[in-house]
Write a protein that holds these residues in place. Structure first.
Motif, PDB file in Angstrom:
ATOM      1  N   ASN A   1     -42.684  21.053   6.956  1.00  0.00           N
ATOM      2  CA  ASN A   1     -44.048  20.602   6.716  1.00  0.00           C
ATOM      3  C   ASN A   1     -44.012  19.310   5.904  1.00  0.00           C
ATOM      4  OD1 ASN A   1     -46.804  20.440   6.673  1.00  0.00           O
ATOM      5  ND2 ASN A   1     -47.125  22.546   6.049  1.00  0.00           N
ATOM      6  N   GLU A   2     -44.614  19.256   4.708  1.00  0.00           N
ATOM      7  CA  GLU A   2     -44.664  17.996   3.956  1.00  0.00           C
ATOM      8  C   GLU A   2     -43.610  17.939   2.862  1.00  0.00           C
ATOM      9  OE1 GLU A   2     -48.696  17.802   2.655  1.00  0.00           O
ATOM     10  OE2 GLU A   2     -49.462  17.356   4.660  1.00  0.00           O
TER      11      GLU A   2
ATOM     12  N   TYR B   1     -46.272  17.215  13.879  1.00  0.00           N
ATOM     13  CA  TYR B   1     -46.211  18.581  13.345  1.00  0.00           C
ATOM     14  C   TYR B   1     -46.918  19.472  14.346  1.00  0.00           C
ATOM     15  CZ  TYR B   1     -47.333  22.576  10.331  1.00  0.00           C
ATOM     16  OH  TYR B   1     -47.477  23.836   9.803  1.00  0.00           O
ATOM     17  N   GLU B   2     -46.304  20.574  14.704  1.00  0.00           N
ATOM     18  CA  GLU B   2     -46.866  21.511  15.687  1.00  0.00           C
ATOM     19  C   GLU B   2     -47.279  20.774  16.957  1.00  0.00           C
ATOM     20  OE1 GLU B   2     -49.921  23.847  13.793  1.00  0.00           O
ATOM     21  OE2 GLU B   2     -48.434  25.159  12.851  1.00  0.00           O
TER      22      GLU B   2
ATOM     23  N   ARG C   1     -49.832  13.919  13.511  1.00  0.00           N
ATOM     24  CA  ARG C   1     -50.628  14.268  12.328  1.00  0.00           C
ATOM     25  C   ARG C   1     -51.036  13.042  11.526  1.00  0.00           C
ATOM     26  NH1 ARG C   1     -48.510  18.888   8.290  1.00  0.00           N
ATOM     27  NH2 ARG C   1     -46.729  17.499   8.082  1.00  0.00           N
TER      28      ARG C   1
ATOM     29  N   THR D   1     -41.268  19.401  11.117  1.00  0.00           N
ATOM     30  CA  THR D   1     -42.013  18.144  11.071  1.00  0.00           C
ATOM     31  C   THR D   1     -41.054  16.975  11.280  1.00  0.00           C
ATOM     32  OG1 THR D   1     -43.593  19.093   9.509  1.00  0.00           O
ATOM     33  CG2 THR D   1     -43.511  16.693   9.647  1.00  0.00           C
TER      34      THR D   1
END
Lengths: 111, 111
Positions: B96-97, B50-51, B55, B31
């Motif tokens: 991620n987060e 992200y990905e 996001r 991310t």
């Protein structure tokens, strides 16, 4: 929406003195809280973080912070400041990976 | 581990031009978030990838756009530069987060 307030724009302390930097946050749920330090023209270095559990958090370089839900505060402390601690300090709250920062507090250390 | 790397470190552009800033995340991170830090201010969230998808987005105009590549590296593009776009642009990567690690930043000056 979350927000962070750092009431002190600039703080001056003598080397060896104790330090407390204030941070107040506004957030609807249990916050993820952070303190970062930034030297001039540089990126941000994480000092410490609070996610849950013990409300007194230990970080790097001898810093600690205490989460007080009743006061919506997350103040940063250090018992004895070193000249190398002179920098700008940012408090931040995170939601889904997005950080919201305060305005920062510039710390000056006198010899 | 090289950490988060940003390029270039400094650049000067003319009003109306377009600029592309680059960021390579810390190894293992998926991310990437971008922040703008004006002089004397705390960093402001621009957007997060992200990905390979945007996001989250902060309160920035459409002149600010980004991209994330399959290797998780990212670009920030700013079109039709204004004098007010002069700032330190910080890239942060995370898993991620999770906790964000920051790069040293790109100092953009618009003249």
């Amino acid at each position: 929406a979350q927000s962070v307030t750092q009431p002190d724009i600039h703080i001056t302390v003598s080397e060896g003195a104790s330090l407390e930097l204030r941070c107040n946050y506004s957030y609807g749920a249990t916050p993820y809280l952070f303190w970062y330090v930034q030297s001039p023209g540089q990126g941000l270095q994480l000092l410490l973080k609070y996610f849950s559990g013990d409300t007194l958090v230990q970080g790097i370089k001898g810093f600690e912070a205490e989460f007080k839900r009743s006061q919506s505060s997350f103040n940063l402390r250090k018992p004895s400041v070193h000249w190398s601690d002179a920098a700008e300090y940012f408090c931040a709250v995170a939601r889904k990976g997005k950080l919201t920062f305060g305005q920062g507090t510039i710390l000056t250390v006198h010899p | 581990d090289a950490g988060v790397t940003q390029s270039p470190t400094h650049l000067i552009k003319t009003r109306g031009q377009q600029v592309t800033l680059r960021c390579s995340p810390k190894s293992g991170h998926d991310t990437v978030s971008w922040y703008q830090q004006a002089l004397g201010q705390g960093p402001q969230f621009i957007f997060q990838y992200y990905e390979e998808e945007e996001r989250q987005r902060g309160n920035f105009p459409d002149r600010f756009s980004g991209h994330q590549f399959p290797n998780y590296s990212s670009e920030l593009n700013v079109n039709a530069l204004l004098l007010g776009d002069s700032a330190l642009y910080l890239c942060a990567s995370s898993l991620n987060e999770g906790h964000a690690f920051f790069g040293q930043g790109t100092r953009l000056t618009v003249v």
